[in-house]
Write a protein that holds these residues in place. Structure first.
Motif, PDB file in Angstrom:
ATOM      1  N   MET A   1       0.728  -1.334   0.058  1.00 33.70           N
ATOM      2  CA  MET A   1       0.021  -0.036  -0.060  1.00 33.70           C
ATOM      3  C   MET A   1       1.042   1.382   0.075  1.00 33.70           C
ATOM      4  N   LEU A   2       2.077   1.260   0.590  1.00 34.75           N
ATOM      5  CA  LEU A   2       2.875   2.327   0.701  1.00 34.75           C
ATOM      6  C   LEU A   2       3.958   2.489   0.018  1.00 34.75           C
ATOM      7  N   GLY A   3       3.877   1.357  -1.196  1.00 31.51           N
ATOM      8  CA  GLY A   3       4.694   1.477  -2.153  1.00 31.51           C
ATOM      9  C   GLY A   3       6.249   0.976  -1.741  1.00 31.51           C
ATOM     10  N   ARG A   4       6.441   0.247  -0.765  1.00 29.99           N
ATOM     11  CA  ARG A   4       7.455  -0.004  -0.237  1.00 29.99           C
ATOM     12  C   ARG A   4       7.762  -1.419  -0.730  1.00 29.99           C
ATOM     13  N   PRO A   5       9.463  -1.890  -0.488  1.00 26.89           N
ATOM     14  CA  PRO A   5       9.610  -3.238  -1.320  1.00 26.89           C
ATOM     15  C   PRO A   5       9.107  -4.383  -0.472  1.00 26.89           C
TER      16      PRO A   5
ATOM     17  N   LEU B   1      -1.424  -9.012  -5.745  1.00 28.63           N
ATOM     18  CA  LEU B   1      -1.782  -8.299  -4.400  1.00 28.63           C
ATOM     19  C   LEU B   1      -1.638  -6.871  -4.390  1.00 28.63           C
ATOM     20  N   ALA B   2      -0.469  -6.276  -5.003  1.00 22.30           N
ATOM     21  CA  ALA B   2      -0.240  -4.941  -5.195  1.00 22.30           C
ATOM     22  C   ALA B   2      -1.367  -4.426  -5.811  1.00 22.30           C
ATOM     23  N   LYS B   3      -1.845  -4.713  -7.024  1.00 22.29           N
ATOM     24  CA  LYS B   3      -3.030  -4.239  -7.480  1.00 22.29           C
ATOM     25  C   LYS B   3      -4.315  -4.372  -6.680  1.00 22.29           C
TER      26      LYS B   3
END
Length: 174
Positions: free
Chosen positions: A106-110, A168-170
């Motif tokens: 959600m936070l764009g972290r790795p 999952l990111a999507k």
């Protein structure tokens, strides 16, 4: 782990002093997390208040007097009920591991880096547990096996999740 019910079970085996209960709890159930003396005595006080234990004889000891605790019929009934009921299967549908992965995405972290770090931590713990299994203590071996099976399931989940991170990111990003 239910500390009150475990202490009651130890008392059903034989009346004991708080010190002996702590020693036995730590020996059989407190692997890596010994029970604080304060928790033993506060738990015994609550069990006495609730009529599940009574104080037996009091003897002088090194330091304060040593109170011997005895389980009551009510306490023994509670232990019997607890032992005969199945443990609720824990599907772990909301775990810290899952929450960290979703929040990282959600936070764009790795998230994949986090999962790799977690995998290494799991493998390190599995090596420690396998070392414990090389000993001769059956209790330790069985506890190590239990931990290994859970860690193995986590590792399989980590691998599956890494393979599905893009999807999952999507699903979790606005």
């Amino acid at each position: 782990m239910s500390v009150p019910l475990t202490l009651l079970g130890l008392l059903e085996r034989e009346p004991s002093h708080g010190y002996d209960l702590k020693r036995d709890y730590d020996t059989f159930f407190g692997r890596g997390k010994p029970l604080p003396f304060g928790q033993v005595y506060s738990t015994l006080a609550r069990l006495a208040r609730d009529g599940k234990v009574v104080m037996g004889d009091v003897r002088p000891g090194e330091g304060p007097e040593r109170k011997r605790y005895v389980i009551t019929d009510l306490g023994a009934t509670e232990v019997d009920t607890w032992l005969t009921e199945p443990v609720e299967p824990e599907p772990h549908l909301q775990t810290v591991l899952f929450a960290k992965v979703v929040l990282a995405l959600m936070l764009g972290r790795p998230a994949e880096e986090y999962l790799d770090t977690q995998r290494r931590a799991h493998l390190r713990r599995m090596r420690e547990l396998n070392e414990i299994k090389r000993g001769e203590n059956l209790v330790d071996m069985l506890l190590a096996d239990h931990g290994l099976f859970h860690l193995d399931a986590d590792l399989r989940w980590i691998d599956l999740t890494v393979a599905r991170l893009d999807a999952l990111a999507k699903a979790v990003r606005p």
